[in-house]
Scaffold this motif. Structure first.
Motif, PDB file in Angstrom:
ATOM      1  N   ARG A 212      11.807   0.432  -0.323  1.00  0.00           N
ATOM      2  CA  ARG A 212      10.704   0.652  -1.280  1.00  0.00           C
ATOM      3  C   ARG A 212       9.423  -0.334  -0.845  1.00  0.00           C
ATOM      4  N   PRO A 213      10.026  -1.482  -0.614  1.00  0.00           N
ATOM      5  CA  PRO A 213       8.916  -2.471   0.318  1.00  0.00           C
ATOM      6  C   PRO A 213       7.960  -1.905   1.468  1.00  0.00           C
ATOM      7  N   THR A 214       8.761  -0.976   2.108  1.00  0.00           N
ATOM      8  CA  THR A 214       8.222  -0.231   3.205  1.00  0.00           C
ATOM      9  C   THR A 214       6.968   0.874   2.965  1.00  0.00           C
ATOM     10  N   VAL A 215       7.712   1.461   1.907  1.00  0.00           N
ATOM     11  CA  VAL A 215       6.334   2.492   1.161  1.00  0.00           C
ATOM     12  C   VAL A 215       5.465   1.898   0.556  1.00  0.00           C
ATOM     13  N   SER A 216       5.659   0.811  -0.071  1.00  0.00           N
ATOM     14  CA  SER A 216       4.654  -0.395  -0.655  1.00  0.00           C
ATOM     15  C   SER A 216       3.671  -0.701   0.352  1.00  0.00           C
ATOM     16  N   LYS A 217       4.168  -1.073   1.653  1.00  0.00           N
ATOM     17  CA  LYS A 217       3.234  -1.392   2.411  1.00  0.00           C
ATOM     18  C   LYS A 217       2.295  -0.247   2.995  1.00  0.00           C
ATOM     19  N   HIS A 218       3.006   0.759   3.155  1.00  0.00           N
ATOM     20  CA  HIS A 218       2.221   2.127   3.342  1.00  0.00           C
ATOM     21  C   HIS A 218       1.057   2.302   2.338  1.00  0.00           C
ATOM     22  N   LEU A 219       1.314   2.103   1.047  1.00  0.00           N
ATOM     23  CA  LEU A 219       0.547   2.449   0.168  1.00  0.00           C
ATOM     24  C   LEU A 219      -0.806   1.326   0.238  1.00  0.00           C
ATOM     25  N   GLN A 220      -0.282   0.027   0.410  1.00  0.00           N
ATOM     26  CA  GLN A 220      -1.307  -0.848   0.503  1.00  0.00           C
ATOM     27  C   GLN A 220      -2.318  -0.516   1.763  1.00  0.00           C
TER      28      GLN A 220
ATOM     29  N   ALA B 248      -4.572   4.401   9.961  1.00  0.00           N
ATOM     30  CA  ALA B 248      -3.730   4.700   9.029  1.00  0.00           C
ATOM     31  C   ALA B 248      -3.228   6.074   8.757  1.00  0.00           C
ATOM     32  N   ILE B 249      -3.976   7.169   9.259  1.00  0.00           N
ATOM     33  CA  ILE B 249      -3.215   8.335   9.183  1.00  0.00           C
ATOM     34  C   ILE B 249      -2.634   8.563  10.618  1.00  0.00           C
ATOM     35  N   ALA B 250      -2.608   7.857  11.660  1.00  0.00           N
ATOM     36  CA  ALA B 250      -1.796   7.992  12.778  1.00  0.00           C
ATOM     37  C   ALA B 250      -0.469   8.141  12.475  1.00  0.00           C
ATOM     38  N   ASP B 251       0.018   7.261  11.397  1.00  0.00           N
ATOM     39  CA  ASP B 251       1.359   7.035  10.977  1.00  0.00           C
ATOM     40  C   ASP B 251       2.127   8.339  10.161  1.00  0.00           C
ATOM     41  N   PRO B 252       3.084   8.908  10.747  1.00  0.00           N
ATOM     42  CA  PRO B 252       3.558   9.941  10.001  1.00  0.00           C
ATOM     43  C   PRO B 252       3.954   9.877   8.484  1.00  0.00           C
ATOM     44  N   THR B 253       4.544   8.665   8.209  1.00  0.00           N
ATOM     45  CA  THR B 253       4.910   8.382   6.841  1.00  0.00           C
ATOM     46  C   THR B 253       3.867   8.670   5.867  1.00  0.00           C
ATOM     47  N   ARG B 254       2.706   7.840   6.629  1.00  0.00           N
ATOM     48  CA  ARG B 254       1.595   7.672   5.513  1.00  0.00           C
ATOM     49  C   ARG B 254       0.723   9.248   5.277  1.00  0.00           C
ATOM     50  N   ARG B 255       0.957   9.956   6.451  1.00  0.00           N
ATOM     51  CA  ARG B 255       0.301  11.306   6.189  1.00  0.00           C
ATOM     52  C   ARG B 255       1.376  11.960   5.452  1.00  0.00           C
ATOM     53  N   ALA B 256       2.412  11.822   5.275  1.00  0.00           N
ATOM     54  CA  ALA B 256       3.488  12.486   4.426  1.00  0.00           C
ATOM     55  C   ALA B 256       3.156  11.903   2.919  1.00  0.00           C
ATOM     56  N   ILE B 257       2.775  10.950   2.884  1.00  0.00           N
ATOM     57  CA  ILE B 257       2.347   9.983   1.424  1.00  0.00           C
ATOM     58  C   ILE B 257       0.936  10.802   1.057  1.00  0.00           C
TER      59      ILE B 257
ATOM     60  N   SER C 295      -1.092  12.701  -8.883  1.00  0.00           N
ATOM     61  CA  SER C 295      -1.104  11.531  -9.030  1.00  0.00           C
ATOM     62  C   SER C 295       0.540  10.967  -9.106  1.00  0.00           C
ATOM     63  N   LEU C 296       0.887  10.085  -8.191  1.00  0.00           N
ATOM     64  CA  LEU C 296       2.446   9.612  -8.457  1.00  0.00           C
ATOM     65  C   LEU C 296       2.349   8.176  -8.293  1.00  0.00           C
ATOM     66  N   THR C 297       3.304   7.570  -8.981  1.00  0.00           N
ATOM     67  CA  THR C 297       3.691   6.043  -9.165  1.00  0.00           C
ATOM     68  C   THR C 297       4.319   5.893  -7.475  1.00  0.00           C
ATOM     69  N   ALA C 298       4.432   4.528  -7.437  1.00  0.00           N
ATOM     70  CA  ALA C 298       4.827   3.991  -6.183  1.00  0.00           C
ATOM     71  C   ALA C 298       6.247   4.457  -6.217  1.00  0.00           C
ATOM     72  N   GLY C 299       7.037   4.279  -7.140  1.00  0.00           N
ATOM     73  CA  GLY C 299       8.529   4.590  -7.210  1.00  0.00           C
ATOM     74  C   GLY C 299       8.707   6.148  -6.967  1.00  0.00           C
ATOM     75  N   ALA C 300       7.775   7.192  -7.483  1.00  0.00           N
ATOM     76  CA  ALA C 300       7.981   8.475  -7.494  1.00  0.00           C
ATOM     77  C   ALA C 300       7.744   8.892  -6.007  1.00  0.00           C
ATOM     78  N   ILE C 301       6.888   8.050  -5.356  1.00  0.00           N
ATOM     79  CA  ILE C 301       6.477   8.355  -3.846  1.00  0.00           C
ATOM     80  C   ILE C 301       7.636   7.908  -3.036  1.00  0.00           C
ATOM     81  N   ALA C 302       8.263   6.688  -3.237  1.00  0.00           N
ATOM     82  CA  ALA C 302       9.387   6.297  -2.414  1.00  0.00           C
ATOM     83  C   ALA C 302      10.630   6.901  -2.825  1.00  0.00           C
ATOM     84  N   ALA C 303      10.747   7.771  -3.641  1.00  0.00           N
ATOM     85  CA  ALA C 303      11.985   8.592  -3.751  1.00  0.00           C
ATOM     86  C   ALA C 303      11.928   9.660  -2.896  1.00  0.00           C
TER      87      ALA C 303
END
Length: 105
Positions: free
Chosen positions: A41-49, A10-19, A27-35
């Motif tokens: 946004r579905p890609t960010v949602s997958k990272h959040l999952q 999970a933490i190997a991915d740079p986007t997930r590390r950035a999240i 604490s942030l909502t999915a929308g605030a993170i995706a911004a």
């Protein structure tokens, strides 16, 4: 079938590390993170999952919004696993530095 995700994958991915960096301080909502990303946004949602499945993030519902926040207990587990390796490499680098100083004179 409930697959348990590996925290290190999970933490190997740079986007997930950035999240994780984003939610470390608040604490942030999915929308605030995706911004904060130039991806769909579905890609960010997958990272959040993925981050939630491996318990690096926790979800907290507040009204209609779901907020994501860092799970400090899980982060401590990761740090505890990595610490012996950090100490080993610090020791090796210190020895190398000593040798380099000795021969650079």
């Amino acid at each position: 079938m409930n697959l348990r995700r590996d925290v290190f994958q999970a933490i190997a991915d740079p986007t997930r590390r950035a999240i994780l960096t984003l939610v470390a301080s608040q604490s942030l909502t999915a929308g605030a993170i995706a911004a904060n990303f130039d991806t769909a946004r579905p890609t960010v949602s997958k990272h959040l999952q993925i981050l939630t499945e491996c318990t690096l993030l926790k979800q907290e519902q507040n009204g209609r919004e779901i907020y994501y926040h860092l799970n400090p207990k899980k982060m401590k587990e990761i740090a505890a696993f990595i610490e012996p390796f950090r100490k080993m490499w610090d020791s090796r680098f210190n020895k190398l530095e000593t040798i380099m100083k000795k021969y650079s004179r």
